[in-house]
Design a protein around this motif. Structure first.
Motif, PDB file in Angstrom:
ATOM      1  N   THR A   2      -8.430  20.395  37.884  1.00 30.03           N
ATOM      2  CA  THR A   2      -8.643  21.435  38.895  1.00 30.03           C
ATOM      3  C   THR A   2      -7.525  22.466  38.792  1.00 30.03           C
ATOM      4  O   THR A   2      -6.347  22.126  38.908  1.00 30.03           O
ATOM      5  CB  THR A   2      -8.620  20.808  40.308  1.00 30.03           C
ATOM      6  OG1 THR A   2      -9.626  19.796  40.375  1.00 30.03           O
ATOM      7  CG2 THR A   2      -8.879  21.856  41.375  1.00 30.03           C
ATOM      8  N   PRO A 117     -13.179  29.638  39.809  1.00 24.76           N
ATOM      9  CA  PRO A 117     -12.448  29.653  41.079  1.00 24.76           C
ATOM     10  C   PRO A 117     -11.250  28.710  41.047  1.00 24.76           C
ATOM     11  O   PRO A 117     -11.256  27.667  40.398  1.00 24.76           O
ATOM     12  CB  PRO A 117     -13.492  29.192  42.103  1.00 24.76           C
ATOM     13  CG  PRO A 117     -14.805  29.505  41.476  1.00 24.76           C
ATOM     14  CD  PRO A 117     -14.600  29.320  39.996  1.00 24.76           C
ATOM     15  N   THR A 119      -8.114  26.639  43.231  1.00 24.10           N
ATOM     16  CA  THR A 119      -7.786  26.008  44.514  1.00 24.10           C
ATOM     17  C   THR A 119      -6.367  26.403  44.917  1.00 24.10           C
ATOM     18  O   THR A 119      -5.440  26.310  44.106  1.00 24.10           O
ATOM     19  CB  THR A 119      -7.903  24.473  44.384  1.00 24.10           C
ATOM     20  OG1 THR A 119      -9.268  24.151  44.095  1.00 24.10           O
ATOM     21  CG2 THR A 119      -7.476  23.773  45.667  1.00 24.10           C
ATOM     22  N   ARG A 144     -11.682  28.579  45.207  1.00 24.42           N
ATOM     23  CA  ARG A 144     -12.638  27.485  45.410  1.00 24.42           C
ATOM     24  C   ARG A 144     -12.475  26.910  46.818  1.00 24.42           C
ATOM     25  O   ARG A 144     -13.423  26.729  47.561  1.00 24.42           O
ATOM     26  CB  ARG A 144     -12.398  26.378  44.382  1.00 24.42           C
ATOM     27  CG  ARG A 144     -13.422  25.234  44.480  1.00 24.42           C
ATOM     28  CD  ARG A 144     -12.952  24.012  43.716  1.00 24.42           C
ATOM     29  NE  ARG A 144     -12.647  24.325  42.329  1.00 24.42           N
ATOM     30  CZ  ARG A 144     -13.533  24.305  41.341  1.00 24.42           C
ATOM     31  NH1 ARG A 144     -14.773  23.964  41.587  1.00 24.42           N
ATOM     32  NH2 ARG A 144     -13.171  24.617  40.110  1.00 24.42           N
TER      33      ARG A 144
END
Ligand code: BDR
Ligand code: CA
Length: 313
Positions: A2, A117, A119, A144
């Motif tokens: 991520t 996107p 985080t 995100r």
């Protein structure tokens, strides 16, 4: 992995959050941005450089952001984190530098260029994130989610009902909450489940690395202030809980709830009003963390500290 930008105000628990975000294989740490909070911007930025230097975190840009809240004077937490913001261990002269770009501009550049996107994980006052979303509202669609340490579904830690990160810049928190970006609050009610007990300190020392010793020293200082100020037997490691939620959502269980930031209360400025039982009938606008899987959390934190590249003593 991520992609994550960590926006922080190191701070003892922010320091461990930086290491966890940089070292855990589930996260691609794109940048570390700093904000005034636990200490002045100058000190929180120096502390981010110190942490990256001792942990061997190179190649992750560090950018300094806002030196004060949007409209209020800065309230630092030197009673909790000491005069340096990172009291306890002796740090060598930092060798990791900051980039010559404001944190908000770096965030904007990364969000527009990343292709998927990103985080955001804020672990300090929300000033930088609010400024980003105000100056570049189109960036909301490039985020995100925002998984932050802040607020509380129970009581506070700077006033009876307000938690420090939200209290320092409540207007910023309200802007972020109103931005439409999915948001998760990891508040005191869950971070107080992440207590750095003696067995955790023993595991840090058991790594037998300089970084493990530094982290143990940080936690020992943090423990001394939590004992003195709040009578805690062990200090809560707040900020890494938000990072853990991004690493593996099953580590930090959440519910959907309506949250409001108190901006006008006579006694409750900066409180997060978490309507867990939907008394007010508003639709949920956030996820609220309730339960930490302690054993797996500590395994992940210790593993990250063991993983970063620092020579054994
Ligand atoms: C939060 O405030 C700071 O002292 C910590 O770093 C954490 O982000 C806890 O209220
Ligand atoms: Ca923090």
């Amino acid at each position: 992995m991520t992609p994550v930008i960590l926006d922080c105000d190191p701070g003892h628990d922010d320091a461990i959050a930086i290491i966890l975000a940089a070292a855990d294989p589930a996260i691609d740490l794109l940048a570390i941005t700093t904000v005034a909070g636990n200490q002045t911007l100058e000190k929180t930025t120096l502390n981010a450089r110190r942490v990256c230097t001792v942990a061997g975190i190179e190649g992750v840009p560090i950018a300094a952001g806002c030196a004060r809240p949007l409209i209020r004077p800065l309230r630092i937490a030197d009673d909790v984190h000491g005069a340096s913001g990172l009291d306890g261990p002796a740090f060598p002269e930092p060798t990791v530098e900051v980039v010559d770009e404001h944190a908000v501009e770096l965030m904007h550049r990364i969000l527009t260029g990343h292709g998927e996107p990103v985080t955001l994980v804020p672990t300090g006052p929300l000033t930088n994130v609010a400024l980003l979303l105000t100056r570049y509202p189109e960036d909301a669609a490039r985020i995100r989610e925002i998984v932050l340490m802040g607020g509380s579904a129970e009581r506070g830690n700077v006033t009876p009902y307000a938690e420090a990160n939200i209290y320092v810049d409540p207007e910023a928190a309200a802007i972020v909450l109103g931005s439409g970006v999915p948001i998760t609050f990891c508040g005191l009610n869950v971070t107080h489940q992440a207590l750095v007990t003696e067995d955790v300190v023993a595991r840090l020392l058991g790594l037998d690395t300089e970084l493990g010793r530094i982290c143990a020293d940080l936690m020992t200082f943090f423990g001394s202030t939590y004992r003195r100020l709040w009578g805690f037997a062990a200090p809560p490691l707040h900020d890494p809980v938000a990072v853990a939620r991004v690493i593996d959502p099953t580590l930090v269980a959440c519910v959907d709830a309506h949250v409001a930031i108190e901006l006008h209360g006579a006694h409750t400025l900066g409180a997060t009003v978490v309507d867990l039982h939907s008394y007010l009938g508003h639709p949920p606008n956030a996820k609220v963390a309730l339960t930490l899987d302690r054993d797996r959390f500590w395994d992940r934190v210790i593993d990250a500290i063991a993983r970063v590249n620092f020579p054994a003593r």
